[in-house]
Design a protein around this motif. Structure first.
Motif, PDB file in Angstrom:
ATOM      1  N   ARG A 192       0.855  -1.174   0.000  1.00  0.00           N
ATOM      2  CA  ARG A 192       0.000   0.000   0.000  1.00  0.00           C
ATOM      3  C   ARG A 192       0.901   1.237   0.000  1.00  0.00           C
ATOM      4  NH1 ARG A 192      -2.515  -0.607   4.578  1.00  0.00           N
ATOM      5  NH2 ARG A 192      -0.985   0.661   5.667  1.00  0.00           N
ATOM      6  N   VAL A 193       0.644   2.145  -0.936  1.00  0.00           N
ATOM      7  CA  VAL A 193       1.456   3.359  -1.054  1.00  0.00           C
ATOM      8  C   VAL A 193       0.622   4.561  -0.633  1.00  0.00           C
ATOM      9  CG1 VAL A 193       2.848   4.786  -2.598  1.00  0.00           C
ATOM     10  CG2 VAL A 193       2.650   2.316  -3.021  1.00  0.00           C
ATOM     11  N   ALA A 194       1.054   5.235   0.424  1.00  0.00           N
ATOM     12  CA  ALA A 194       0.434   6.502   0.824  1.00  0.00           C
ATOM     13  C   ALA A 194       1.052   7.596  -0.047  1.00  0.00           C
ATOM     14  CB  ALA A 194       0.706   6.777   2.302  1.00  0.00           C
ATOM     15  N   VAL A 195       0.220   8.255  -0.841  1.00  0.00           N
ATOM     16  CA  VAL A 195       0.718   9.187  -1.846  1.00  0.00           C
ATOM     17  C   VAL A 195       1.010  10.558  -1.217  1.00  0.00           C
ATOM     18  CG1 VAL A 195       0.216  10.296  -4.053  1.00  0.00           C
ATOM     19  CG2 VAL A 195      -0.634   7.986  -3.597  1.00  0.00           C
ATOM     20  N   ALA A 196       2.229  11.058  -1.440  1.00  0.00           N
ATOM     21  CA  ALA A 196       2.629  12.361  -0.908  1.00  0.00           C
ATOM     22  C   ALA A 196       2.396  13.468  -1.934  1.00  0.00           C
ATOM     23  CB  ALA A 196       4.107  12.331  -0.509  1.00  0.00           C
ATOM     24  N   ALA A 197       2.575  13.173  -3.194  1.00  0.00           N
ATOM     25  CA  ALA A 197       2.394  14.170  -4.256  1.00  0.00           C
ATOM     26  C   ALA A 197       2.359  13.448  -5.591  1.00  0.00           C
ATOM     27  CB  ALA A 197       3.526  15.197  -4.241  1.00  0.00           C
ATOM     28  N   GLY A 198       1.967  14.185  -6.607  1.00  0.00           N
ATOM     29  CA  GLY A 198       1.907  13.581  -7.933  1.00  0.00           C
ATOM     30  C   GLY A 198       1.698  14.639  -8.992  1.00  0.00           C
ATOM     31  N   SER A 199       1.978  14.263 -10.222  1.00  0.00           N
ATOM     32  CA  SER A 199       1.711  15.177 -11.331  1.00  0.00           C
ATOM     33  C   SER A 199       1.494  14.372 -12.602  1.00  0.00           C
ATOM     34  CB  SER A 199       2.862  16.177 -11.515  1.00  0.00           C
ATOM     35  OG  SER A 199       4.076  15.499 -11.761  1.00  0.00           O
ATOM     36  N   ALA A 200       0.840  15.013 -13.557  1.00  0.00           N
ATOM     37  CA  ALA A 200       0.654  14.400 -14.869  1.00  0.00           C
ATOM     38  C   ALA A 200       1.187  15.358 -15.908  1.00  0.00           C
ATOM     39  CB  ALA A 200      -0.822  14.118 -15.131  1.00  0.00           C
ATOM     40  N   LYS A 201       1.569  14.807 -17.047  1.00  0.00           N
ATOM     41  CA  LYS A 201       2.024  15.629 -18.157  1.00  0.00           C
ATOM     42  C   LYS A 201       1.381  15.061 -19.408  1.00  0.00           C
ATOM     43  CE  LYS A 201       6.283  17.929 -19.550  1.00  0.00           C
ATOM     44  NZ  LYS A 201       7.742  17.920 -19.448  1.00  0.00           N
ATOM     45  N   ILE A 202       0.729  15.922 -20.161  1.00  0.00           N
ATOM     46  CA  ILE A 202      -0.091  15.463 -21.286  1.00  0.00           C
ATOM     47  C   ILE A 202       0.228  16.291 -22.519  1.00  0.00           C
ATOM     48  CG2 ILE A 202      -2.464  15.270 -22.145  1.00  0.00           C
ATOM     49  CD1 ILE A 202      -3.170  14.994 -19.006  1.00  0.00           C
TER      50      ILE A 202
END
Lengths: 282, 282
Positions: A192-202
């Motif tokens: 299980r990964v507790a998410v600290a941050a994220g982003s997408a690039k499209i």
């Protein structure tokens, strides 16, 4: 779905700097990319090597405490991989080391887990422009940063296996031999990964060329420009020699047809989207 | 082609431990996977963050000093990516830091470059077994470990751009507007990676189930087992609004047809391969 669109906080390690007009921090968009790629790439630091470890794994976003949560809600990432034992062991030893060195709250340190970077990418098309340096891809790429811990609660492990299995083929869990045996469950690694941050690039749309090249009639008469759409396609399912089910079940046949159509439409939709105003550099 | 098959040395960080019967260290196999995936994932340590940086980039194996080298020869990896400036800057500062702190041979230290892990994965099919815990993918996955440096020689940069462009669509370089302008070349990031080690991991064939489940006639009458083949498919090329070439050129139409057929055949070939003797655990 939340009444407003949630976004991940911009951290120094998660902020898109180059082509930031292509960036998104939307949970909905990021989770959607993670959930629809066949696999994710999991990377983490190996203290004994200058090179990060990178392992392809199968992952799906979900909430064990609130299973009805929407894709755009705050979720954990559940991972199941082929060589998860190495990752799990590193995670455990990383947690233990933190506890030993800090002498802090043991439970809290254990919860911290292994710092991992998770990457998922759809290639939606090849973008062919007049000059080779403006060639590009249409793509949807997501990255999540979080802390991974092994799931030890048997109920959560079972739930996560169902989530991950149905993320590959909807309803497949219920259609297989249940429940898994104790031995099967014991040998299956789930994180299980507790998410600290994220982003997408499209990147979407047609190629973008310089005015100088567009004014060159001879050049334009010679060089074809446009998008070659691309998507992941499933072929006709091939029964195993041991298979005894004569006809392909509809949940599976329908999944193959629907997946191919949805993937194709998405690639065409991304190609047709209005070009971003910023000039392509590559 | 070399007269015997070259293999990368097994390093502690490159040795496949889990399902090691699926491992390969063959340069030919590893380079082939890298060269045929649409993109590779490049990961490296960021000294300011606990999370490794992971960036999808376009890459191709090649040898500038011996351009006629075969896929199975000793080669460098050339990378071109969307946010390469961040990677290039980290690479430069990493080289400089090494030089400063060690006070050693400046040229040698610069050659060392940034330690990166490069990962490339083909998903060849979904493997559906009787028990959910034996579900798997057919896949061909490769990982390379090496040192990345920016390519500064203009001739090598141009050669690498041609290599990478033709790696996406064969002959596209010659069919586009040449040569790139000085400004275009200056804004294009190209990295050369000296490979230290690498490995591949390949799963092929049909599902593998336990004798206990295979002896259960009721179960086998109910659960469909087999492989759903998967591959990356190209759709009909879509001309840009600015395109003035009426008919799709044959080098492009032929590429789309051939790629789709080769990718489909590979997925079917991998599904039909003899099952590995070792029991699937996941």
């Amino acid at each position: 779905m939340p009444s407003y669109e949630l976004e991940y906080p911009k951290q120094p390690f998660s902020t898109v700097n180059r082509y930031n007009n292509r960036a998104s921090y939307s949970l909905q968009q990021i989770h959607q990319i993670i959930n629809t790629t066949h696999f994710v790439n999991v990377s983490f630091t190996d203290p004994t090597s200058p090179f990060p470890v990178t392992i392809p794994m199968i992952g799906q976003m979900g909430s064990f405490t609130r299973p009805s949560a929407d894709t755009g809600d705050v979720l954990d990432l559940y991972l199941h991989g082929y060589i998860s034992s190495r990752l799990l062991n590193t995670s455990r030893s990383s947690s233990n080391n933190n506890t030993d060195s800090n002498g802090g709250d043991q439970e809290k340190e254990k919860e911290e887990g292994l710092a991992i970077t998770v990457s998922a990418t759809h290639v939606d098309g090849l973008v062919l422009s007049l000059t080779p340096n403006s060639h590009s891809y249409n793509y949807r790429s997501a990255v999540l940063f979080g802390r991974a811990v092994p799931v030890t609660d048997p109920a959560e492990r079972l739930w996560a296996m169902e989530l991950i299995t149905n993320g590959v083929v909807p309803d497949r869990w219920r259609q297989s031999r249940l429940p898994p045996t104790a031995g099967e469950q014991a040998s299956t690694g789930v994180l299980r990964v507790a998410v600290a941050a994220g982003s997408a690039k499209i990147r979407s749309g047609m190629p973008s060329d310089d005015r100088h090249d567009l004014d060159d009639a001879e050049l334009r008469a010679r060089v074809w420009t446009g998008v070659v759409p691309a998507w992941s396609h499933f072929g006709e399912p091939l029964p195993a020699p041991d298979n005894r089910v004569a006809a392909l079940p509809e949940y599976l046949g329908g999944f193959v047809r629907d997946s191919n159509e949805v993937a194709r439409e998405k690639a065409l939709e991304q190609a047709a989207k209005t070009m971003r105003p910023k000039k392509e550099e590559s």
